[in-house]
Enzyme design. Structure first.
Site, PDB file in Angstrom:
ATOM      1  N   ASP A  18       1.030  -1.036  -0.162  1.00 54.86           N
ATOM      2  CA  ASP A  18       0.144   0.266  -0.048  1.00 54.86           C
ATOM      3  C   ASP A  18       0.868   1.331   0.101  1.00 54.86           C
ATOM      4  O   ASP A  18       1.925   1.268   0.738  1.00 54.86           O
ATOM      5  CB  ASP A  18      -0.840  -0.064   1.207  1.00 54.86           C
ATOM      6  CG  ASP A  18      -2.055   0.886   1.170  1.00 54.86           C
ATOM      7  OD1 ASP A  18      -2.203   1.633   0.035  1.00 54.86           O
ATOM      8  OD2 ASP A  18      -2.589   1.230   2.117  1.00 54.86           O
ATOM      9  N   HIS A  35       2.644   3.199  -8.923  1.00 53.33           N
ATOM     10  CA  HIS A  35       2.312   1.859  -9.413  1.00 53.33           C
ATOM     11  C   HIS A  35       3.442   1.334 -10.217  1.00 53.33           C
ATOM     12  O   HIS A  35       3.990   0.102  -9.852  1.00 53.33           O
ATOM     13  CB  HIS A  35       1.086   1.641 -10.228  1.00 53.33           C
ATOM     14  CG  HIS A  35      -0.399   2.092  -9.339  1.00 53.33           C
ATOM     15  ND1 HIS A  35      -0.481   1.638  -8.040  1.00 53.33           N
ATOM     16  CD2 HIS A  35      -1.385   2.656  -9.605  1.00 53.33           C
ATOM     17  CE1 HIS A  35      -1.558   1.877  -7.741  1.00 53.33           C
ATOM     18  NE2 HIS A  35      -1.975   2.723  -8.423  1.00 53.33           N
ATOM     19  N   LEU A 129      11.299 -20.363  -4.890  1.00 52.39           N
ATOM     20  CA  LEU A 129      10.178 -19.373  -4.215  1.00 52.39           C
ATOM     21  C   LEU A 129       9.012 -19.508  -4.804  1.00 52.39           C
ATOM     22  O   LEU A 129       8.702 -19.483  -6.173  1.00 52.39           O
ATOM     23  CB  LEU A 129      10.744 -17.851  -4.363  1.00 52.39           C
ATOM     24  CG  LEU A 129       9.738 -16.928  -3.850  1.00 52.39           C
ATOM     25  CD1 LEU A 129       9.488 -16.726  -2.438  1.00 52.39           C
ATOM     26  CD2 LEU A 129      10.101 -15.646  -4.398  1.00 52.39           C
TER      27      LEU A 129
HETATM   28  C1  FPP Z   1      -2.291   0.161  -3.434  1.00 52.25           C
HETATM   29  O1  FPP Z   1      -1.437   1.577  -3.379  1.00 52.25           O
HETATM   30  C2  FPP Z   1      -1.523  -0.804  -4.607  1.00 52.25           C
HETATM   31  C3  FPP Z   1      -2.186  -1.046  -5.604  1.00 52.25           C
HETATM   32  C4  FPP Z   1      -3.737  -1.235  -5.403  1.00 52.25           C
HETATM   33  C5  FPP Z   1      -1.582  -1.994  -6.551  1.00 52.25           C
HETATM   34  C6  FPP Z   1      -0.453  -2.666  -6.114  1.00 52.25           C
HETATM   35  C7  FPP Z   1       0.219  -3.349  -7.577  1.00 52.25           C
HETATM   36  C8  FPP Z   1       1.570  -3.239  -7.862  1.00 52.25           C
HETATM   37  C9  FPP Z   1       2.554  -2.829  -6.923  1.00 52.25           C
HETATM   38  C10 FPP Z   1       1.720  -3.961  -9.024  1.00 52.25           C
HETATM   39  C11 FPP Z   1       2.410  -5.414  -8.820  1.00 52.25           C
HETATM   40  C12 FPP Z   1       2.398  -6.007 -10.266  1.00 52.25           C
HETATM   41  C13 FPP Z   1       2.398  -7.387 -10.708  1.00 52.25           C
HETATM   42  C14 FPP Z   1       2.511  -7.756 -11.976  1.00 52.25           C
HETATM   43  C15 FPP Z   1       1.798  -8.212  -9.676  1.00 52.25           C
HETATM   44  P1  FPP Z   1      -2.462   2.503  -3.192  1.00 52.25           P
HETATM   45  O2  FPP Z   1      -2.687   2.933  -4.814  1.00 52.25           O
HETATM   46  O3  FPP Z   1      -3.782   2.258  -2.729  1.00 52.25           O
HETATM   47  O4  FPP Z   1      -1.776   3.743  -2.664  1.00 52.25           O
HETATM   48  P2  FPP Z   1      -2.298   4.887  -1.948  1.00 52.25           P
HETATM   49  O5  FPP Z   1      -2.949   4.054  -0.444  1.00 52.25           O
HETATM   50  O6  FPP Z   1      -1.410   5.611  -1.493  1.00 52.25           O
HETATM   51  O7  FPP Z   1      -3.406   5.617  -2.679  1.00 52.25           O
END
Ligand code: FPP
Length: 247
Positions: A18, A35, A129
């Site tokens: 997050d 992201h 893994l």
């Molecule tokens: C939450 O941060 C994050 C997500 C909803 C997306 C997480 C995805 C990735 C890190 C990419 C993973 C890729 C693969 C191929 C598995 P948020 O957007 O809720 O952040 P905020 O709380 O600061 O708004």
């Protein structure tokens, strides 16, 4: 002789990544940049996990609730999943990583479903893994689908109601192949489970950090593992009972 202290590493780590959006905002960048940085952070963490020989990691990449985000962000996330999978899968395979996706994949575009299916197939016989990626997943959905599978077996007389127990339910859940996570990490400062692995986290040690996901580096990951190694896991017993079994 100086013996190196042995850190008890968790067998299975569940992670909520997050803080991507806030990371981007703090830098005056669009959310998608957060992201993208999040994918880079995940890549480094996986490389490190391979190096320190972790067994299982389950990351929450997209919840069933995430569909409620603006369409533009959802579309960009989907594109990012496709490009990240296509660019990383060969390296993951080389590193003996076994990729598995949990959640309802049929909701995704054909293109993303193909990338998911192909990356699972390519890495299916790897023995290193296990990287589980939760997409269009939620803990309550997982429990419901397990109950539905059990109900079908009862209705068709394959099993009796008396056969339904915790082991049977666990075996019908998406992560049936793995032990429950021992360590749960959530970055980004929120202290909640957000409908993640609800059944499986009954006895998991919960680690929350203010660090936003793109800034969560290998050093901080090691700190979380070290924190875990110092926890006394009692499973309902007294501290004295646990100490007795450890000596
Ligand atoms: C939450 O941060 C994050 C997500 C909803 C997306 C997480 C995805 C990735 C890190 C990419 C993973 C890729 C693969 C191929 C598995 P948020 O957007 O809720 O952040 P905020 O709380 O600061 O708004």
């Amino acid at each position: 002789m100086n013996a190196t202290p042995t850190i008890s590493k968790p067998e299975h780590i569940a992670i909520i990544m997050d803080g991507n959006g806030r990371w981007a905002k703090s830098k005056g960048l669009p959310r998608v940049a957060g992201h993208r940085a999040g994918v880079k952070a995940l890549r480094k963490l996986i490389e490190h996990s391979v190096k320190i020989k972790l067994n299982v990691i389950t990351v929450y990449a997209f919840s069933r609730e995430n569909w409620q985000r603006p369409k533009s962000e959802v579309d960009l996330l989907m594109d990012l999943f496709i490009s990240a999978l296509n660019s990383e899968v060969k390296d993951l395979n080389k590193n003996n990583v076994k990729l598995t996706f949990i959640g309802v994949r049929t909701a995704f575009s054909r293109k993303l479903q193909n990338s998911i299916n192909e990356s699972e197939l390519l890495t299916s016989s790897n023995t290193g893994l296990c990287l589980n990626i939760a997409i269009n997943y939620s803990g309550r959905w997982d429990i419901v689908q397990a109950y539905q599978a059990i109900a079908k077996e009862i209705v068709s007389n394959k099993i009796a109601i008396e056969d339904v127990d915790e082991v049977l339910i666990s075996n019908k859940l998406s992560l049936a192949a793995h032990k429950d996570p021992e360590l749960f990490i959530r970055t980004g400062g929120e202290q909640r489970i957000s409908n993640y692995l609800l059944w499986q986290t009954a006895y998991t040690e919960l680690y929350f950090t203010e660090t936003l996901w793109p800034d969560f580096d290998t050093k901080q990951f090691d700190i979380a593992i070290d924190w875990f190694s110092k926890r006394q896991r009692r499973f309902g017993k007294t501290p004295e009972q646990v100490e007795l079994t450890q000596n």
